[in-house]
Design a protein around this motif. Structure first.
Motif, PDB file in Angstrom:
ATOM      1  N   UNK A   5       0.835  -1.200   0.000  1.00 35.22           N
ATOM      2  CA  UNK A   5       0.000   0.000   0.000  1.00 35.22           C
ATOM      3  C   UNK A   5       0.870   1.250   0.000  1.00 35.22           C
ATOM      4  N   UNK A   6       0.617   2.144  -0.967  1.00 32.72           N
ATOM      5  CA  UNK A   6       1.290   3.437  -0.933  1.00 32.72           C
ATOM      6  C   UNK A   6       0.498   4.365  -0.011  1.00 32.72           C
ATOM      7  N   UNK A   7       0.890   5.612   0.049  1.00 28.66           N
ATOM      8  CA  UNK A   7       0.256   6.547   0.983  1.00 28.66           C
ATOM      9  C   UNK A   7      -1.240   6.680   0.716  1.00 28.66           C
ATOM     10  N   UNK A   8      -1.611   6.822  -0.561  1.00 26.52           N
ATOM     11  CA  UNK A   8      -3.020   7.016  -0.908  1.00 26.52           C
ATOM     12  C   UNK A   8      -3.854   5.793  -0.577  1.00 26.52           C
TER      13      UNK A   8
ATOM     14  N   UNK B 165      -7.381   2.384   5.447  1.00 26.68           N
ATOM     15  CA  UNK B 165      -7.174   2.383   6.880  1.00 26.68           C
ATOM     16  C   UNK B 165      -6.106   1.429   7.345  1.00 26.68           C
ATOM     17  N   UNK B 166      -5.034   1.294   6.539  1.00 22.19           N
ATOM     18  CA  UNK B 166      -3.917   0.432   6.908  1.00 22.19           C
ATOM     19  C   UNK B 166      -2.635   1.258   6.913  1.00 22.19           C
ATOM     20  N   UNK B 167      -1.556   0.649   7.377  1.00 22.96           N
ATOM     21  CA  UNK B 167      -0.277   1.340   7.379  1.00 22.96           C
ATOM     22  C   UNK B 167       0.349   1.309   5.989  1.00 22.96           C
ATOM     23  N   UNK B 168       1.081   2.351   5.676  1.00 18.20           N
ATOM     24  CA  UNK B 168       1.811   2.378   4.410  1.00 18.20           C
ATOM     25  C   UNK B 168       2.785   1.196   4.370  1.00 18.20           C
ATOM     26  N   UNK B 169       2.835   0.487   3.246  1.00 22.41           N
ATOM     27  CA  UNK B 169       3.687  -0.685   3.120  1.00 22.41           C
ATOM     28  C   UNK B 169       2.974  -1.986   3.415  1.00 22.41           C
TER      29      UNK B 169
END
Length: 242
Positions: free
Chosen positions: A186-189, A195-199
């Motif tokens: 997951x990237x920032x967007x 609703x998760x952490x980046x990465x």
């Protein structure tokens, strides 16, 4: 439930038994997510240590699974998506007894992206929607659709599956869909939407849909939270003739 604080049965065992009963009654929704530790502390009026002991017991008994940073879930209770059936992402959730909703995030008319030049020509419709189950986002979907849908009021059609919109506007049913599955971080967007952490590792399903006349009508990419989701493909094997 009122805890029997003078009972020989420990408080955490009483709480574990009560949660087990509620799990068996299906009280935690189709995703099977239990309340947070803080919510359970408030409900049972006990310490966080007691709640953790109760959840640990359920975990040791194979009843629940604890996901770091995500919460506690009923074990093996997953949302399924059958790859051998032609249905929308939304419909696959409804058929499992869920009550999904969708949130419109954006719509616009765009020039066809270079990577989709073989599917569409000229312009296409770009629609972004968030799929939600039990008040939690489960998937972010980015769609590129035939320009025939340029005049659709997407906010009014926010809860309507794309396949239904396509058939209603064009009068032509979707007859085929090709799907590819992979994984990505997951990237920032995406992290903000889901609703998760980046990465965080996400499942990615890319779907390309076609009308019966071989016109491409839909390219949608779903970015899916994987902890409660699985894809299923049924295979039928024919007996080989000697």
């Amino acid at each position: 439930m009122t805890l029997q604080r003078e009972s020989a049965t420990s408080l955490y065992e009483q709480i574990a038994q009560q949660l087990l009963t509620e799990i068996q009654q299906g009280q935690f929704g189709a995703l099977g997510k239990l309340p947070s530790e803080s919510e359970l502390v408030e409900r049972f009026e006990v310490s966080r240590v007691t709640i953790r002991l109760a959840l640990a017991k359920l975990g040791d008994d194979g009843v629940v699974e604890r996901k770091q940073g995500k919460g506690t879930f009923v074990a093996a209770q997953q949302v399924r998506h059958d790859l051998d059936a032609l249905r929308s992402f939304h419909d696959s959730l409804v058929l499992q007894g869920l009550k999904p909703s969708m949130k419109m995030l954006g719509q616009r008319i765009v020039e066809v992206p270079e990577e989709l030049a073989q599917l569409f020509s000229g312009q296409c419709v770009n629609v972004d929607r968030l799929h939600i189950v039990d008040d939690e986002p489960i998937a972010f979907a980015r769609s590129y659709l035939t320009a025939e849908l340029a005049d659709v009021d997407w906010h009014a059609a926010a809860q309507e599956p794309l396949y239904s919109v396509l058939e209603r506007i064009t009068g032509k049913p979707v007859s085929r869909a090709d799907m590819a599955i992979r994984a990505r971080e997951a990237d920032k967007t995406l992290a903000q939407h889901l609703g998760v952490k980046r990465g965080t590792a996400l499942l990615v399903m890319q779907r390309t849909s076609w009308f019966d006349d071989q016109q491409c009508c839909d390219r949608t990419t779903f970015y899916i939270r994987p902890e409660r989701y699985e894809f299923v493909l049924s295979g039928v094997f024919k007996t080989r003739q000697a």
